[in-house]
Design an enzyme around this catalytic site. Structure first.
Site, PDB file in Angstrom:
ATOM      1  CD  GLU A 114      -2.769  -1.315   2.383  1.00  0.00           C
ATOM      2  OE1 GLU A 114      -2.142  -1.660   3.406  1.00  0.00           O
ATOM      3  OE2 GLU A 114      -3.993  -1.135   2.380  1.00  0.00           O
ATOM      4  CD  GLU A 134      -3.379  -6.393   3.791  1.00  0.00           C
ATOM      5  OE1 GLU A 134      -3.498  -7.144   2.796  1.00  0.00           O
ATOM      6  OE2 GLU A 134      -2.750  -5.319   3.749  1.00  0.00           O
TER       7      GLU A 134
HETATM    8  N1  COA Z   1       5.143  -7.784  11.240  1.00  0.00           N
HETATM    9  C1  COA Z   1       5.958  -8.092  12.249  1.00  0.00           C
HETATM   10  N2  COA Z   1       7.105  -8.763  12.076  1.00  0.00           N
HETATM   11  C2  COA Z   1       7.405  -9.169  10.843  1.00  0.00           C
HETATM   12  C3  COA Z   1       6.594  -8.905   9.743  1.00  0.00           C
HETATM   13  C4  COA Z   1       5.407  -8.176   9.978  1.00  0.00           C
HETATM   14  N3  COA Z   1       4.571  -7.825   8.992  1.00  0.00           N
HETATM   15  N4  COA Z   1       7.157  -9.441   8.637  1.00  0.00           N
HETATM   16  C5  COA Z   1       8.300 -10.001   9.042  1.00  0.00           C
HETATM   17  N5  COA Z   1       8.473  -9.851  10.367  1.00  0.00           N
HETATM   18  C6  COA Z   1       9.565 -10.309  11.207  1.00  0.00           C
HETATM   19  C7  COA Z   1       9.444 -11.799  11.547  1.00  0.00           C
HETATM   20  O1  COA Z   1       8.561 -11.991  12.630  1.00  0.00           O
HETATM   21  C8  COA Z   1      10.866 -12.114  11.867  1.00  0.00           C
HETATM   22  O2  COA Z   1      11.166 -11.621  13.179  1.00  0.00           O
HETATM   23  P1  COA Z   1      11.997 -12.532  14.237  1.00  0.00           P
HETATM   24  O3  COA Z   1      13.331 -12.732  13.570  1.00  0.00           O
HETATM   25  O4  COA Z   1      12.043 -11.698  15.449  1.00  0.00           O
HETATM   26  O5  COA Z   1      11.232 -13.802  14.366  1.00  0.00           O
HETATM   27  C9  COA Z   1      11.657 -11.256  10.898  1.00  0.00           C
HETATM   28  O6  COA Z   1      10.782 -10.207  10.494  1.00  0.00           O
HETATM   29  C10 COA Z   1      12.093 -12.008   9.657  1.00  0.00           C
HETATM   30  O7  COA Z   1      10.947 -12.587   9.079  1.00  0.00           O
HETATM   31  P2  COA Z   1      10.830 -14.155   8.733  1.00  0.00           P
HETATM   32  O8  COA Z   1       9.376 -14.505   8.704  1.00  0.00           O
HETATM   33  O9  COA Z   1      11.718 -14.947   9.615  1.00  0.00           O
HETATM   34  O10 COA Z   1      11.438 -14.145   7.241  1.00  0.00           O
HETATM   35  P3  COA Z   1      11.111 -15.176   6.079  1.00  0.00           P
HETATM   36  O11 COA Z   1      12.093 -14.879   5.016  1.00  0.00           O
HETATM   37  O12 COA Z   1      11.008 -16.558   6.588  1.00  0.00           O
HETATM   38  O13 COA Z   1       9.637 -14.768   5.556  1.00  0.00           O
HETATM   39  C11 COA Z   1       7.907 -13.212   4.886  1.00  0.00           C
HETATM   40  C12 COA Z   1       9.428 -13.519   4.957  1.00  0.00           C
HETATM   41  C13 COA Z   1       7.764 -11.779   4.385  1.00  0.00           C
HETATM   42  C14 COA Z   1       7.265 -14.186   3.881  1.00  0.00           C
HETATM   43  C15 COA Z   1       7.269 -13.383   6.280  1.00  0.00           C
HETATM   44  O14 COA Z   1       8.028 -12.652   7.218  1.00  0.00           O
HETATM   45  C16 COA Z   1       5.839 -12.892   6.349  1.00  0.00           C
HETATM   46  O15 COA Z   1       4.941 -13.554   5.891  1.00  0.00           O
HETATM   47  N6  COA Z   1       5.642 -11.710   6.968  1.00  0.00           N
HETATM   48  C17 COA Z   1       4.305 -11.170   7.176  1.00  0.00           C
HETATM   49  C18 COA Z   1       3.786 -10.540   5.917  1.00  0.00           C
HETATM   50  C19 COA Z   1       2.388  -9.983   6.135  1.00  0.00           C
HETATM   51  O16 COA Z   1       1.440 -10.699   6.410  1.00  0.00           O
HETATM   52  N7  COA Z   1       2.260  -8.665   5.985  1.00  0.00           N
HETATM   53  C20 COA Z   1       0.995  -7.983   6.099  1.00  0.00           C
HETATM   54  C21 COA Z   1       0.737  -7.550   7.477  1.00  0.00           C
HETATM   55  S1  COA Z   1      -0.780  -6.691   7.579  1.00  0.00           S
END
Ligand code: COA
Length: 260
Positions: A114, A134
């Site tokens: 966004e 979301e």
């Molecule tokens: N909010 C909070 N923390 C987040 C985040 C988010 N939207 N996206 C990533 N992080 C954090 C993870 O919790 C992790 O923190 P930690 O090391 O303290 O556990 C760190 O960032 C690294 O992320 P990780 O998930 O380990 O990386 P990955 O390469 O395995 O996966 C993503 C990457 C982007 C696929 C995955 O992090 C994800 O799905 N994030 C959420 C995306 C999302 O739903 N966004 C919309 C929110 S409304």
């Protein structure tokens, strides 16, 4: 000014703004969002800045969304305020009066997608991923995504992305017009800067007016848009071409239009 989650650097009338929480994939917490607002309010009034390039720290992520940790306590009222607060920041960016180029260097998910949508130009690195996940959390995009994505890529593709939550890669983003260029990670900032330099070589009043004019195409509500449609439909019905077109169909012959 120093911010905890954002880096700002000015070079040659360009502000380079970097969301800087790489250990959390630049997920935007409340403080980052508040800082983003301050940064853009200050840029709006800064006569030393004509173009902004916005990116995320590191090579993995632009912004991986709103910080999910901060979502869990929201209820109906605070959720609405949360959404309106984010919308206001992104609308500030869209209406900045100066071009903002999003250099999307990896994940642009949820609020990250966004944020990119609120920018005027989007370019991406080959590893970029765009998505509105979301619904996986039981919510909907709340920072303008339901409105801007549909306007930008069309209702069908926006519906698919928002209802499935599935991300798309950079090539698909280019194909559907979500970004205007895809380059290698190492070329990304250079390419953004080249675009910025090109814009800087133009008259900045025209640039400002052009942004305002193009943004205005998005201002009409469906109701207003349909009112325009009905008016123009009626005007078509008053033409000779309309009479000829319908008559020709019924008479099973090719229409001969005289543009009157
Ligand atoms: N909010 C909070 N923390 C987040 C985040 C988010 N939207 N996206 C990533 N992080 C954090 C993870 O919790 C992790 O923190 P930690 O090391 O303290 O556990 C760190 O960032 C690294 O992320 P990780 O998930 O380990 O990386 P990955 O390469 O395995 O996966 C993503 C990457 C982007 C696929 C995955 O992090 C994800 O799905 N994030 C959420 C995306 C999302 O739903 N966004 C919309 C929110 S409304």
């Amino acid at each position: 000014m120093n911010y905890q989650n954002i880096l700002v650097e000015n070079r040659n009338r360009i502000d380079f703004v970097t969301i800087n929480r790489p250990d959390k994939l630049n997920a935007m917490n409340a403080q980052a969002k508040a800082e983003l607002k301050q940064v853009f309010e200050s840029i709006k009034n800064d006569s030393a800045v004509d173009v902004v390039i916005l990116t995320g720290a590191g090579e993995k992520s632009f912004v991986a969304g709103t910080d999910i940790k901060e979502l869990t306590e929201l209820d109906c009222e605070s959720g609405r305020a949360f959404s309106e607060g984010g919308q206001a920041v992104f609308t500030l960016i869209e209406n900045l009066g100066k071009p903002v180029i999003a250099a999307v260097n990896g994940y642009a998910l949820g609020g990250g997608a966004e944020l990119a949508l609120a920018c005027h130009i989007r370019i991406a690195s080959e590893n970029a991923k765009f998505g509105q996940p979301e619904v996986n959390l039981g919510i909907i995009p709340g920072y303008g995504g339901t409105q801007r994505l549909a306007r930008l890529v069309g209702k069908a593709k926006a519906m698919e992305m928002i209802l499935t939550g599935d991300p798309i890669d950079a090539a698909e983003a280019l194909r559907i017009g979500l970004v205007s260029k895809v380059v290698t990670q190492s070329e990304l900032m250079k390419t953004a800067e080249e675009i910025a330099q090109k814009i800087l070589s133009k008259g900045q009043i025209a640039i400002k007016m052009a942004i305002q004019a193009v943004n205005a195409t998005q201002e009409k509500s469906l109701t207003d848009g349909q009112a325009v449609e009905a008016r123009l439909f009626g005007e078509c019905c008053a033409t000779e071409d309309f009479k000829e077109g319908t008559r020709a169909f019924l008479e099973k012959r090719k229409a001969v239009f005289n543009n009157k």
